[in-house]
Every structure is written in C-alpha cells, then in structure tokens.
Design an enzyme around this catalytic site. Structure first.
Site, PDB file in Angstrom:
ATOM      1  N   CYS A  86       4.972   3.822  11.999  1.00  0.00           N
ATOM      2  CA  CYS A  86       5.498   3.659  10.633  1.00  0.00           C
ATOM      3  C   CYS A  86       4.839   4.705   9.733  1.00  0.00           C
ATOM      4  O   CYS A  86       3.610   4.747   9.627  1.00  0.00           O
ATOM      5  CB  CYS A  86       5.193   2.248  10.138  1.00  0.00           C
ATOM      6  SG  CYS A  86       5.374   2.015   8.367  1.00  0.00           S
TER       7      CYS A  86
ATOM      8  N   CYS B 191       2.678   3.299   6.900  1.00  0.00           N
ATOM      9  CA  CYS B 191       1.431   2.761   7.460  1.00  0.00           C
ATOM     10  C   CYS B 191       0.519   3.908   7.890  1.00  0.00           C
ATOM     11  O   CYS B 191      -0.702   3.837   7.741  1.00  0.00           O
ATOM     12  CB  CYS B 191       1.726   1.863   8.651  1.00  0.00           C
ATOM     13  SG  CYS B 191       2.923   0.551   8.320  1.00  0.00           S
TER      14      CYS B 191
END
Length: 412
Positions: free
Chosen positions: A357, A360
């Site tokens: 991600c 992230c």
C-alpha cells in the site's frame, strides 16, 4: 476499561504514564501540531517506486485509498525545491566553494576510473556510517514531494497476509531475541502478534529497548489506523473516524491475551526515547546559521522560533530517559552491539519498500527514518556537544529529509 491498566511506572525508565500524558497533551503537542502544519514540515520527498529488496513482489494494493497523490512541482515552495536551507553568511560563500570544487575536480580528472569509483564508494561509506536508515535518493527521477497534510496516515483497507508478512519480517528477522525462539509470532487475525516480553527477562537493556521501540512504532501505526478508520463509503461521501472495535481487537487485554496494555506502554517508551533525542539535538538547531528555509523569510524566522520553543520545552521535561545505561559496559562489546543496532534498524527501513500500500509505505518510510534519526542523535552526543556556534557542522549533520521525518514521526 482495559486502558485503565496503561498506568504507572514504565519498565527501564524512571518515568510514568501520567507524567507523559500531562506534559504531552497540555504543553507539547498543541505547539508541535502547529509546527507540523507549516510548509517546511508538511512536504516530504519520497521514492515510492523502489523495488522490494527481500522478495519478488510486484503486487500493489488496488484499493483507491492506498494511493498517494504527489505534489505538482509548482506547489512546493521554491526554497524547499532549490535544496537551499540557510539565510546565512555561509550561503554567500557558495560561489567561492563552487570554484574551489572545480579546481579540485581538475585534480580528480587525473585519477583512473577505478580510483575515482573507489573514492566515490568511500564518500558514500562516510555519509552512511552514522546512518540508521536506508534513505531514499532524493535526486532520483522517481522521488517526488508529497504533502503530508493531504495524504494523512489512516486505514486504507490494506491487511491480511501481505501486511502480516511485513510485520513478521520486521519482528522475526530483525529483532533481538533468544536463539531458542524459532518462530515467536502468530498470524492470528493477520495483524496481531504474540508479545515477546516473557522471553526478555534475561536480555540486556539495549536489546529490550530495541524490541520495545519496534513494538511502540507498531502500536502507534495501529492506533492511527483505528482512529482514522473508513466508517462510511458511499457515492456521495466518505466518513473517517474512530473505530473502537478495531482498537479493542488490537489492544484489549482479553482479546490479545494480556499483551495489549504492554504494547501501549511500549508506545510511551518510544515517546520517551524520541523526546530525549529532541532535548539532545537542541544545539544543532540553536545555531544562527541554521534556518528552516522555504523562501519566505519572515515566516521561516517565526517557525524557527517556534521550533526552538518546542525543543527547550522537550529539554525541560523532568523525567527523561537515561540513555547512559546504554552501551555502558565493555567498550569492545558496546561498539559491536551499537553496530548491530544500526544494521538491524537499517534492515527494517529497507523492508518498508516491500509494503504494498503506497500510503502505508509513505508513512512507514517516514516514521522509520524519523526513529532512525532519533538513534543517530542519541549515538552522536559527543559530536553534537562540539558543534561550533557559527559555520558548518561537519561532525554532525542532519538533512532536511531527516529533520522533517524526525518531527513528523514524533508528531505521530
């Protein structure tokens, strides 16, 4: 109710939870939060396209909330894009330094290609010898500025085996742990791990501290994912807010078999370590030659004043962590352990390039660089004490990337 157990004395410290809460919530955080909204601290340059160095994985999170929106170049203040960071006499001597560099370059031209390459490698070694992180090459074409305020850390939907693999790698491959413990982590729901405290009773304070720093960082990230959770997603609007159930699954004493409150205490330990580093690095920022350069002179002067107020406040904290207990034994063993610390943490920073991600990955890279900068500061105390009031600080230096990461990680 389980939060009531996160109270009192912290292991390996003279401090307690209540003192930290009062100091942070009412004195430090409101000022820090305002600083982090300023131009100097909101723009972070990052390369989110680096390949994972540990396993072949080209899969990326397809959820739209995983995406990071980089800044168009004209939105980033000129002073930040130019790479300049000073309003000083030092900057006025830049032209002379460039001429000197050209003259030295003429000498370099007489060297063989092999020697030139060796010199370059040694320069890189010198630059990285005090680094605890694998920093991005900010001059890479893939490195882009990101506005952290427009790309907040929050739950994106990235979870399951891929997310578990990241944390498993961090804990199992990089954390100091007894050799007899072969596989201390259990996948559980995918994000939860069995705490290693019961194995650490006979482990030295340095190795315990390293583990608690990683656990505290993990707790911090999980708290933010729970606090800014996607509660509603319809065609008309998205609603983000606290998800109490998610928080309980990660930290409730019963649901985590007694480990949740310890994880939260490790977050307080991480806070103390980062606060201590801020108090130690004050001389670097106090120098008249250092400025938070964005190109807006009045605003930059105002932000430096605000920064120094925060650092002086950090220094005034009454119950600082005593880092003198670190590496206080045999010098040879201490040096070996310190290098292990550096290499372990550098490995963790590399794992951030394996996060599927992008949002992230952004916040993972920023927070690990911030913690790496904290360790660099704490292990450079003698160099910081020798920093001259005027002129360049050759013994100890922080890049703009490290400064932005340091304060944003502490803000988290």
């Amino acid at each position: 109710c389980f939060i009531q157990q996160v109270t009192g004395h912290l292991d390996d410290c003279t401090c307690d939870v209540e003192t930290i809460d009062a100091f942070n919530n009412y004195q430090l955080f409101p000022r820090l939060n305002e600083l982090l909204e300023s131009d100097y601290f909101r723009y972070y340059k990052v390369n989110l396209k680096k390949p994972c160095p540990f396993w072949n994985d080209n899969s990326h999170c397809g959820i739209r909330d995983c995406a990071v929106k980089p800044c168009p170049s004209d939105e980033v203040p000129d002073g930040i894009r130019s790479g300049s960071y000073k309003y000083s006499e030092e900057a006025n001597n830049l032209a002379e330094e460039c001429e000197e560099a050209k003259r030295l370059g003429a000498v370099d031209g007489s060297l063989s290609k092999e020697t030139q390459q060796a010199v370059l490698q040694w320069t890189r070694h010198d630059d990285s010898s005090d680094s605890f992180c694998e920093a991005d090459d900010i001059y890479s074409p893939d490195a882009e500025y990101v506005d952290l305020l427009l790309n907040p850390e929050r739950y994106t939907g990235y979870k399951g085996p891929d997310a578990w693999k990241i944390w498993n790698s961090i804990y199992e491959e990089n954390c100091f742990k007894p050799q007899s413990v072969k596989r201390p982590l259990a996948s559980g729901r995918g994000e939860s791990f069995i705490y290693l405290a019961k194995w650490f009773s006979g482990v030295c304070v340095e190795k315990r501290a390293f583990y608690k720093l990683i656990s505290g960082l993990h707790a911090s990230i999980n708290i933010h994912l729970s606090a800014r959770y996607l509660l509603q997603d319809t065609w008309s609007e998205k609603k983000w807010g606290p998800n109490v159930t998610e928080f309980q699954q990660r930290f409730d004493e019963v649901l985590t078999r007694g480990e949740g409150p310890r994880r939260l205490k490790n977050l307080y330990f991480l806070y103390l370590i980062e606060l201590r580093a801020l108090s130690k690095v004050l001389p670097f920022f106090e120098r008249p030659d250092f400025q938070l350069y964005t190109g807006n002179k009045n605003h930059d002067a105002e932000m430096k004043t605000q920064l120094l107020e925060i650092l002086h406040l950090a220094k005034s904290f009454p119950l600082h962590f005593d880092e003198n207990s670190f590496f206080a034994g045999n010098k040879r063993e201490a040096a070996k352990l310190k290098e292990e610390f550096r290499l372990h943490f550098k490995n963790i920073s590399k794992i951030m390039d394996c996060v599927g991600c992008f949002k992230c990955r952004l916040w993972g890279k920023l927070q690990t660089q911030g913690l790496g900068t904290v360790l660099k500061i704490l292990f450079s105390e003698n160099l910081i004490e020798k920093i001259p009031e005027h002129g360049p600080s050759y013994g100890f230096q922080l890049t703009r990337q490290e400064i932005v990461a340091l304060f944003n990680a502490f803000g988290r």
